[in-house]
Each structure stands twice: as C-alpha cells, then as structure tokens.
Design an enzyme around this catalytic site. Structure first.
Site, PDB file in Angstrom:
ATOM      1  CE1 TYR A  38      -4.241  -1.912   4.837  1.00 52.70           C
ATOM      2  CE2 TYR A  38      -3.353   0.308   4.659  1.00 52.70           C
ATOM      3  CZ  TYR A  38      -3.848  -0.834   4.066  1.00 52.70           C
ATOM      4  OH  TYR A  38      -3.938  -0.903   2.697  1.00 52.70           O
ATOM      5  CB  SER A  59      -0.912   0.011   1.233  1.00 58.32           C
ATOM      6  OG  SER A  59      -1.560   1.258   1.379  1.00 58.32           O
TER       7      SER A  59
END
Length: 312
Positions: A205, A190
């Site tokens: 995350y 990401s």
C-alpha cells in the site's frame, strides 16, 4: 558584547559549525514554517470553474471522495461520479441533485480492481469539458500483514486500484486538458508513503502511494507550463470506513478530521503547489515527524503494525 558564535577570539571552525547550524535551522524550521504560513494565509484559493465546467471524482460514494464531490458541487461544478456500486452512486447523485439542482451530475459505475478495460469511463466522459480530476479511489490491506503473507489477489487489486487506475485516468484526461491549456489534477497519496519513512506491515500500500506522489510531482513540473496544475495531496488519518477498519479510529478528533472538514481544506488547496497536506493538523504532524530521526519513527511504526496484526 559579542555572542560566542561571532567572537573574533573563537577558532574559525566554531564559526563554521555555527554557520552550518544556522543553515540546518533554516532548512528544517524556518523554510517549512514560512511555506506553511504562505499557503495557509497569503495565497488566495483559485476559482475552480476557470479550469472547466465538469469535475470528475473517483471513489465518490463515501468518505473523502463523496465529501470532495459535495464540496466541488458547492462551487457550482458539474459532477462525474465514478465508483463500483451503482445503487450507491444513484443514491449519492439523488442527494446531491436535490441539494444542488442547478448542476448536472453523471454517474459511471466502474470497478477499478477488475481486469476489464476503461472503455466505460472513456465513453462516459466523451464530449465533456472535465476541468478537475480528483483521483481519490484507493484500497489497502484488510489487516496488518507481513509482505510474504499478502495473497496475490489482494496485492494485485491494490496495484490495479492505487497505481494503474490513477495512471490511466490521469492519462486519459490530461490530453484534453492540454488541448484547452487548462485543468487541475489532484492525486490522493498518503502520509504512509510521504510523511513517515516507512509503513511496516502495509508495504505494498505504501509503495503504491509513493508512486502516486512521485508521478504527481513530476507531472506538475511537466505540465505547469501548459496551464495544468497537477498536485499530490497527502492526508493522514481521516475519519472514514477504511481508517476505522485499519486503525480502529471511529470518530473525528483534533488530528482526525471528518471527510467533510478534510474536503473543505483540500478543495481550497487545489492548484496551490505540487504537494500539500491540506488539513492544518496533518501538516503540523508532518512537520513534527520530520524532526524525529527515521530509525525512531520506523521502530514506532513497526510496533503499531505488530500490535494491529496481533489484534486482527
């Protein structure tokens, strides 16, 4: 007429400063632009079926995972679709089978956030020549939260899905690929972990996605010599349900592609380098963010996180 930086009348240290400035521009501007141009326009996408006849996609019933599977089916690859919802898996499988009647499709219902083992996946792929693995499954916070606010159930699930699942599935398939001396593994990280220096209020995350990046790049170096292409792909925002819930982005735009547009670019980059951001606008954003001092980016990202937290 001589320029200021090369005039013999200038002190030596000015020449040195000019040389350092040249190296900086080379590192920050020229080399990244040359790499971007080469991968986008000069390198030919690899013939995917040479890796093997089957491709496995985790998190395959919606968003990027579904679009990845659809794009791979266009290339004539048989599909192994893994997701937790059996009815959605059956629906996606039926849709794909109607559109691509010449390919085989196998579905494996599996919840990566559960405490159970991975026996169902091991059994499901037994005897199949899985040449391409797309480790796409991933989850994030239900809303922006400080680290101390994240309950144990939430962060445990994030670790299981984003970290443990990627590691385990990669480990289970890399052995057969090593035996055949060919294969491609794409792990989805990401921009929250790679493009920006920090991702406040989504720390766990971001940390799991940083792990995915580090694991992938090291495995790329380890296994390239054996014909296995391990790659970390770094998307920024894509118009998916998860992004809609987290960032309130509910439709595609210039910098936020649809899953289908993203997947087309992503599949074209399989096997080309250890790390990439396949969609052109994402790679442009990555380049521009790299020109901004980290502390300014940190402040900007914190303000975004706090605003989202106040609205949740």
């Amino acid at each position: 007429m001589q320029g200021a930086c090369i005039s013999e009348s200038q002190p030596w240290y000015l020449h040195f400063v000019c040389f350092i400035g040249f190296l900086f521009l080379l590192r920050v501007l020229f080399i990244p632009l040359l790499k971007w141009f080469t991968t986008r326009f000069l390198l030919t996408p690899k013939r995917l079926k040479r890796y093997g006849s089957w491709a496995m996609v985790t998190g395959a019933t919606e968003g990027i995972g579904r679009a990845f599977a659809h794009e791979l089916a266009k290339h004539g690859l048989n599909l192994i679709l893994v997701s937790r919802n059996l009815s959605k898996l059956e629906s996606v499988s039926d849709d794909f089978q109607q559109e691509f009647p010449h390919i085989k499709i196998k579905i494996i219902p599996f919840d990566f956030s559960s405490e159970g083992g991975y026996g169902a996946i091991e059994e499901g792929i037994k005897g199949l020549e899985v040449g391409i693995l797309i480790n796409n499954v991933g989850i994030t916070y239900p809303r922006a939260m400080f680290f101390h606010e994240v309950d144990q159930l939430t962060w445990t699930k994030i670790l299981r899905v984003n970290l443990e699942a990627t590691t385990w599935v990669t480990r289970s398939l890399i052995g057969p690929m090593l035996h055949r001396r060919r294969g491609a593994i794409v792990n989805i990280s990401s921009g929250a972990a790679v493009v920006v220096p920090s991702h406040p209020l989504y720390a766990i995350y971001a940390a799991t996605k940083a792990y995915v990046d580090a694991l992938s790049r090291s495995l790329h170096v380890e296994y390239k010599q054996f014909g296995i292409d391990v790659q970390c792909q770094v998307p920024l925002y894509v118009s998916t349900r998860m992004v809609s819930e987290v960032a309130a982005i509910d439709k595609p735009s210039l910098f936020v592609p649809s899953p289908e547009v993203y997947a087309k670019a992503a599949v074209a980059q399989i096997g080309i380098g250890s790390r990439c951001s396949p969609f052109w606008a994402h790679s442009l954003q990555w380049f521009l963010v790299g020109l901004v001092p980290d502390n300014l980016v940190d402040t900007w990202r914190l303000s975004i996180g706090l605003r989202r937290r106040s609205l949740s």
